[in-house]
Design an enzyme around this catalytic site. Structure first.
Site, PDB file in Angstrom:
ATOM      1  CB  CYS A 177      29.834  92.877   1.905  1.00 13.99           C
ATOM      2  SG  CYS A 177      29.073  94.233   2.527  1.00 13.99           S
TER       3      CYS A 177
ATOM      4  CG  HIS B 157      32.652  97.113  -1.152  1.00 15.28           C
ATOM      5  ND1 HIS B 157      32.520  95.803  -1.339  1.00 15.28           N
ATOM      6  CD2 HIS B 157      32.226  97.072   0.227  1.00 15.28           C
ATOM      7  CE1 HIS B 157      31.798  95.236  -0.361  1.00 15.28           C
ATOM      8  NE2 HIS B 157      31.623  96.001   0.672  1.00 15.28           N
ATOM      9  CD  GLU B 158      34.059  99.642   2.844  1.00 11.37           C
ATOM     10  OE1 GLU B 158      32.865 100.112   3.635  1.00 11.37           O
ATOM     11  OE2 GLU B 158      34.260  98.531   2.716  1.00 11.37           O
TER      12      GLU B 158
ATOM     13  CG  HIS C 153      28.515  99.675   2.366  1.00  8.42           C
ATOM     14  ND1 HIS C 153      27.467  98.867   2.588  1.00  8.42           N
ATOM     15  CD2 HIS C 153      29.753  98.838   2.505  1.00  8.42           C
ATOM     16  CE1 HIS C 153      27.960  97.631   2.629  1.00  8.42           C
ATOM     17  NE2 HIS C 153      29.296  97.805   2.630  1.00  8.42           N
TER      18      HIS C 153
END
Length: 223
Positions: free
Chosen positions: A131, A173-174, A177
């Site tokens: 990351c 993953h994004e 966030h």
């Protein structure tokens, strides 16, 4: 499961002010690192806090920051902006064997607002990932192999797209966030490695050697 996170307390005016400060600074902003509170709050859904021109400028800036890093995705909170916006692109050249094992296909650039995803099927796979907000470390993370993404495009169109393999991993993953979740929250912590150790020891196409030597996921799939 990651712990519940609180919504950001940024007002629409404060979000716009933060964006304007970044856009007018004249330099590419630094990527926020783990420990900054903005990474641990649920970002505000995009509800017109920025004009169309401001949104377009921010997306272009995020694209540039992502390229410079370099990375395959960047979420607005990683620039200190608690807004549900992320940009994604994966056009890197990758070894053919690695790409085949990881299901890594090129991902053309796109920006997503207010995304959410759900698994398609029950299969999960684990690979190392890192990351841009956790410098110097990588760890094995199990994620759904295939997902369906719901998101809004920058022009306001609500859209659905299906992703699999490495593209699905980037999207998850994004999207995480934007909900205050870092990949470490989902990682096998015994797999945690510095970038140097990962490159020297565990950069095989799959995680089978690291799993054996570091003692994680002893009964899981070798993917």
């Amino acid at each position: 499961m990651p712990p519940a996170t609180k919504p950001t307390d940024f007002s629409a005016a404060r979000i716009q002010e933060t964006v304007q400060q970044i856009l007018t600074a004249g330099v590419l902003p630094q990527i926020v690192q783990a420990g900054h509170p903005v990474l641990r709050h649920v970002a505000a859904p995009f509800e017109g806090q920025l004009s169309g021109a401001e949104l377009g400028q921010l997306i272009d800036l995020m694209h540039s920051v992502m390229h410079k890093a370099p990375g395959v995705g960047l979420a607005a909170p990683q620039l200190g902006i608690p807004l549900q916006l992320a940009v994604l692109e994966d056009l890197f050249e990758v070894d053919a064997d690695v790409a085949a094992v990881r299901g890594r296909e090129p991902l053309e650039f796109f920006a997503m607002l207010n995304p959410s995803y759900r698994p398609l099927g029950g299969r999960a796979v684990a690979f190392y990932e890192g990351c841009l907000s956790v410098n110097g470390l990588q760890a094995a993370v199990g994620r759904s192999e295939s997902i369906r993404l719901d998101y809004t495009t920058p022009d306001g169109t609500r859209t659905q797209r299906d992703f699999s393999g490495w593209q699905a991993r980037i999207v998850q993953h994004e999207t995480d966030h934007l909900h205050g979740i870092l990949y470490l929250d989902r990682a096998e912590l015994r797999s945690l490695s510095s970038n140097a150790e990962y490159s020297a020891r565990w950069a095989q196409p799959d995680i089978s050697l690291a799993r054996k030597e570091l003692g994680f996921l002893p009964e899981g799939p070798a993917a």
